[in-house]
Enzyme design. Structure first.
Site, mmCIF file in Angstrom:
data_model
loop_
_atom_site.group_PDB
_atom_site.id
_atom_site.type_symbol
_atom_site.label_atom_id
_atom_site.label_comp_id
_atom_site.label_asym_id
_atom_site.label_seq_id
_atom_site.Cartn_x
_atom_site.Cartn_y
_atom_site.Cartn_z
ATOM 1 N N TYR A 1 34.496 -39.303 4.129
ATOM 2 C CA TYR A 1 33.116 -38.991 3.749
ATOM 3 C C TYR A 1 33.065 -38.272 2.393
ATOM 4 O O TYR A 1 32.215 -38.537 1.559
ATOM 5 C CB TYR A 1 32.499 -38.133 4.852
ATOM 6 C CG TYR A 1 31.144 -37.549 4.544
ATOM 7 C CD1 TYR A 1 29.995 -38.341 4.602
ATOM 8 C CD2 TYR A 1 31.007 -36.198 4.204
ATOM 9 C CE1 TYR A 1 28.754 -37.792 4.331
ATOM 10 C CE2 TYR A 1 29.770 -35.653 3.934
ATOM 11 C CZ TYR A 1 28.641 -36.457 3.989
ATOM 12 O OH TYR A 1 27.417 -35.923 3.710
ATOM 13 N N GLN B 1 16.439 -38.306 9.209
ATOM 14 C CA GLN B 1 17.272 -38.852 8.139
ATOM 15 C C GLN B 1 17.817 -40.185 8.667
ATOM 16 O O GLN B 1 18.532 -40.213 9.674
ATOM 17 C CB GLN B 1 18.433 -37.908 7.825
ATOM 18 C CG GLN B 1 19.265 -38.371 6.647
ATOM 19 C CD GLN B 1 20.641 -37.740 6.674
ATOM 20 O OE1 GLN B 1 21.421 -37.944 7.608
ATOM 21 N NE2 GLN B 1 20.944 -36.952 5.649
ATOM 22 N N LYS C 1 20.084 -43.381 8.348
ATOM 23 C CA LYS C 1 21.291 -43.832 7.645
ATOM 24 C C LYS C 1 21.205 -45.333 7.364
ATOM 25 O O LYS C 1 20.840 -46.123 8.248
ATOM 26 C CB LYS C 1 22.532 -43.574 8.515
ATOM 27 C CG LYS C 1 22.823 -42.109 8.774
ATOM 28 C CD LYS C 1 23.373 -41.425 7.555
ATOM 29 C CE LYS C 1 23.915 -40.052 7.889
ATOM 30 N NZ LYS C 1 24.013 -39.199 6.693
ATOM 31 N N ASP D 1 19.320 -42.144 3.861
ATOM 32 C CA ASP D 1 20.606 -41.693 3.334
ATOM 33 C C ASP D 1 21.603 -42.844 3.320
ATOM 34 O O ASP D 1 21.998 -43.349 4.380
ATOM 35 C CB ASP D 1 21.136 -40.545 4.205
ATOM 36 C CG ASP D 1 22.356 -39.865 3.604
ATOM 37 O OD1 ASP D 1 22.830 -40.330 2.545
ATOM 38 O OD2 ASP D 1 22.837 -38.874 4.183
ATOM 39 N N GLU E 1 18.403 -40.413 -0.303
ATOM 40 C CA GLU E 1 19.534 -39.470 -0.369
ATOM 41 C C GLU E 1 20.831 -40.175 -0.749
ATOM 42 O O GLU E 1 21.196 -41.183 -0.143
ATOM 43 C CB GLU E 1 19.669 -38.765 0.990
ATOM 44 C CG GLU E 1 20.770 -37.706 1.012
ATOM 45 C CD GLU E 1 20.703 -36.817 2.251
ATOM 46 O OE1 GLU E 1 19.585 -36.567 2.766
ATOM 47 O OE2 GLU E 1 21.759 -36.368 2.713
ATOM 48 N N ASP F 1 23.605 -35.411 -2.196
ATOM 49 C CA ASP F 1 24.351 -34.728 -1.130
ATOM 50 C C ASP F 1 25.822 -34.671 -1.543
ATOM 51 O O ASP F 1 26.278 -33.693 -2.151
ATOM 52 C CB ASP F 1 24.136 -35.469 0.197
ATOM 53 C CG ASP F 1 24.923 -34.876 1.356
ATOM 54 O OD1 ASP F 1 25.724 -33.957 1.129
ATOM 55 O OD2 ASP F 1 24.769 -35.323 2.512
ATOM 56 N N LYS G 1 25.674 -28.941 1.846
ATOM 57 C CA LYS G 1 26.684 -28.608 2.853
ATOM 58 C C LYS G 1 27.267 -27.233 2.529
ATOM 59 O O LYS G 1 27.849 -27.024 1.453
ATOM 60 C CB LYS G 1 27.812 -29.640 2.834
ATOM 61 C CG LYS G 1 27.360 -31.090 3.046
ATOM 62 C CD LYS G 1 27.036 -31.368 4.493
ATOM 63 C CE LYS G 1 26.615 -32.800 4.731
ATOM 64 N NZ LYS G 1 25.276 -33.152 4.233
ATOM 65 N N ALA H 1 28.918 -30.704 7.295
ATOM 66 C CA ALA H 1 29.297 -32.067 7.614
ATOM 67 C C ALA H 1 29.362 -32.257 9.127
ATOM 68 O O ALA H 1 28.882 -33.245 9.672
ATOM 69 C CB ALA H 1 30.625 -32.402 6.962
ATOM 70 N N TRP I 1 20.589 -29.189 9.586
ATOM 71 C CA TRP I 1 21.221 -30.165 10.473
ATOM 72 C C TRP I 1 22.451 -29.523 11.097
ATOM 73 O O TRP I 1 23.277 -28.939 10.382
ATOM 74 C CB TRP I 1 21.634 -31.431 9.703
ATOM 75 C CG TRP I 1 22.181 -32.485 10.630
ATOM 76 C CD1 TRP I 1 21.473 -33.435 11.299
ATOM 77 C CD2 TRP I 1 23.557 -32.669 11.010
ATOM 78 N NE1 TRP I 1 22.322 -34.200 12.079
ATOM 79 C CE2 TRP I 1 23.601 -33.750 11.923
ATOM 80 C CE3 TRP I 1 24.757 -32.024 10.685
ATOM 81 C CZ2 TRP I 1 24.788 -34.206 12.503
ATOM 82 C CZ3 TRP I 1 25.942 -32.469 11.264
ATOM 83 C CH2 TRP I 1 25.949 -33.559 12.154
#
Ligand code: 0XW
Ligand code: MG
Length: 367
Positions: A56, A162, A164, A193, A218, A241, A265, A294, A320
Site C-alpha cells: 500500500y 469512502q 474504493k 479513493d 482521493e 493520501d 495517516k 492504515a 477512520w
C-alpha cells in the site's frame, strides 16, 4: 521520569470477511506492532504502528520493527519530560522511518497524559468535541453490492463514505460511483479513493463520466506529479493520501495548491506530534482532512480519535479506524468503538486504552 524499558509486541489482525481489496493490493491478515514504554516508577505508555501490508505504501511491518530496534536502545535512561528532546534523540539514532517513530511518539504522549492526569487530546491542544464522526470505507467490489453496503452504512449513521475504485475496468468504477450516488445522494459526503491505481487518462474519464456527482477524488494516481497534472483539468476536488509521506510532502501539497484536502495517516506522518503540525497547516488554508491510520487495533484507533477531537469540525472528514474489519479488541475493557458512525473520545488520562496482557503474546523484543 526516566525510561526504564521498551517492549515490542506483534499482534496479528485477520480481516473480518476474509479480504480487503484496494486498487493497489488485497490484504487478509495485518501485522501490527505495539510498543510499551515503561518509566522507572512503573507507568506504561502504549503506541502502535500497523501498515496495511507491504504494498500500500513503502512502510511495512518488518521495517517498523527493525527501525524500533535501531532507535529504542537510545531512549533507555532518557527523561520523558521533554517530547522535543526525545524526538531529537530518535532522529539522532535513525534517519527517517517516521512510521516507527510514530509508535514511540504515541506511547510517550500516552505516558505524559497519564502523568499529568489529562487525555491525550488535551496535550494536542484541547478537544473541540467529545464525539467525532467516522467514515465507512468500502472494499473494491461489484457496483450493486457496493451501493447496498453504502446505503446500509449511511442508515447506520455514517456521515461520510469512502468508495474504493481502481485496479479493474473503468466501466465498473464509473458504475460503482453512479450506483452509490443513486443509493445515498446527499445523505452522506462521498470520497472516491483509487489508492494510486489510475492513469491520469482514466482519472480524467471518471471525472467527466461522473461530472454531476459531488465527491472528493482521493489519491487517483501514483505520484504527486501525476495528481498535480490533473489540476485544472478535473472538476472534482482532489485529496491526497499516500503521497503525504512526510511533513515536507504535505507542505509542498498545501503551498502549491495541488490538494484540496487530505486523507491523513498518523503513523506515516510520524505520530501525533507531527500530525498536529499538519492539522495546523491545513487550518491555515481551510483544507479539509481526515484523521486515520492504515490499520491497527485499539491503541492506534485511540490515537486517531484524540487528534480528531482537536480538528475544526467544519473541515473534519472523519476518523477512520479498522474496527469494522477486525474481530475483538486489544483492550476489551475500554475498546474504541464506532456507534452510529461516530466514536466517543476517551476522557481518562492518556490514550484511554491499555492492551490487556491476556490478548498479547510475549514481547518479541525488550530493550
Ligand atoms: C480507508 N483507509 C484509511 C484504510 C486503508 O488503510 C486504506 C485507507 C485509505 O484511505 O487509503
Ligand atoms: Mg486513501
Amino acid at each position: 521520569m526516566r525510561i526504564r524499558a521498551i517492549k515490542v509486541y506483534q499482534v496479528l489482525l485477520p480481516v473480518k470477511g476474509g479480504a480487503y481489496r484496494m486498487a493497489s493490493d488485497t490484504v487478509q491478515n495485518l501485522d501490527s506492532t505495539l510498543v510499551e514504554v515503561t518509566t522507572e516508577d512503573g507507568l506504561s505508555g502504549w503506541g502502535e504502528t500497523c501498515p496495511i501490508g507491504p504494498v500500500y505504501q513503502p512502510q511495512h511491518a518488518l521495517g517498523a520493527r527493525a527501525a524500533i530496534a535501531e532507535i529504542a536502545p537510545g531512549l533507555i535512561g532518557e527523561d520523558t519530560a521533554s517530547m522535543r528532546r526525545l524526538a531529537k534523540r530518535m532522529d539522532e539514532r535513525l534517519n527517517g522511518h517516521n512510521y516507527a517513530k510514530a509508535a514511540l511518539d504515541i506511547a510517550l504522549l500516552d505516558l505524559a497524559g497519564q502523568r499529568l492526569g489529562v487525555p491525550v487530546s488535551t496535550l494536542l491542544g484541547g478537544a473541540l468535541t467529545d464525539r467525532v464522526p467516522s467514515y465507512y470505507s468500502t472494499t473494491v467490489g461489484a457496483p450493486d453490492e457496493t451501493a447496498r453496503i453504502a446505503a446500509d452504512k449511511v442508515n447506520a449513521g455514517y456521515p461520510r463514505l469512502q468508495i474504493k475504485i481502481g485496479g479493474r475496468d473503468l466501466e465498473q468504477d464509473v458504475a460503482t460511483v453512479h450506483k452509490v450516488w443513486e443509493a445515498v445522494g446527499f445523505k452522506a459526503r462521498i470520497a472516491v479513493d483509487a489508492n494510486r491505481g489510475l492513469t491520469a487518462a482514466a482519472a480524467l474519464h471518471i471525472d467527466r463520466l461522473c461530472q454531476a456527482i459531488p465527491f472528493a477524488f482521493e489519491q487517483p494516481c501514483n505520484t504527486m506529479e501525476e495528481v498535480a497534472g490533473l489540476k485544472g483539468r478535473v472538476t472534482h476536488p482532489i485529496y491526497l493520501d499516500e503521497s503525504t509521506e512526510d511533513l515536507n510532502a504535505v507542505l509542498r501539497a498545501v503551498s502549491s495548491g495541488i490538494a484540496d484536502g487530505f486523507g491523513l495517516k498518523v503513523t506515516r506522518l510520524g505520530g501525533l506530534t507531527k500530525m498536529a503540525t499538519v492539522r495546523d497547516l491545513c487550518a491555515i488554508r481551510s483544507l479539509p482532512h481526515s484523521c486515520d491510520d492504515a490499520w491497527g487495533g485499539d491503541v492506534i484507533a485511540a490515537a486517531c480519535v484524540h487528534l480528531a477531537a482537536t480538528v475544526e469540525p467544519r473541515r473534519f472528514e472523519g476518523a477512520w479506524i479498522a474496527q469494522e474489519y477486525i474481530e475483538g479488541h486489544t483492550d476489551p475493557a475500554n475498546p474504541i468503538v464506532i456507534e452510529n458512525g461516530h466514536i466517543r473520545v476517551p476522557q481518562i488520562p492518556g490514550l484511554g486504552v491499555k492492551p490487556e496482557r491476556s490478548q498479547l503474546n510475549a514481547p518479541i523484543a525488550t530493550f
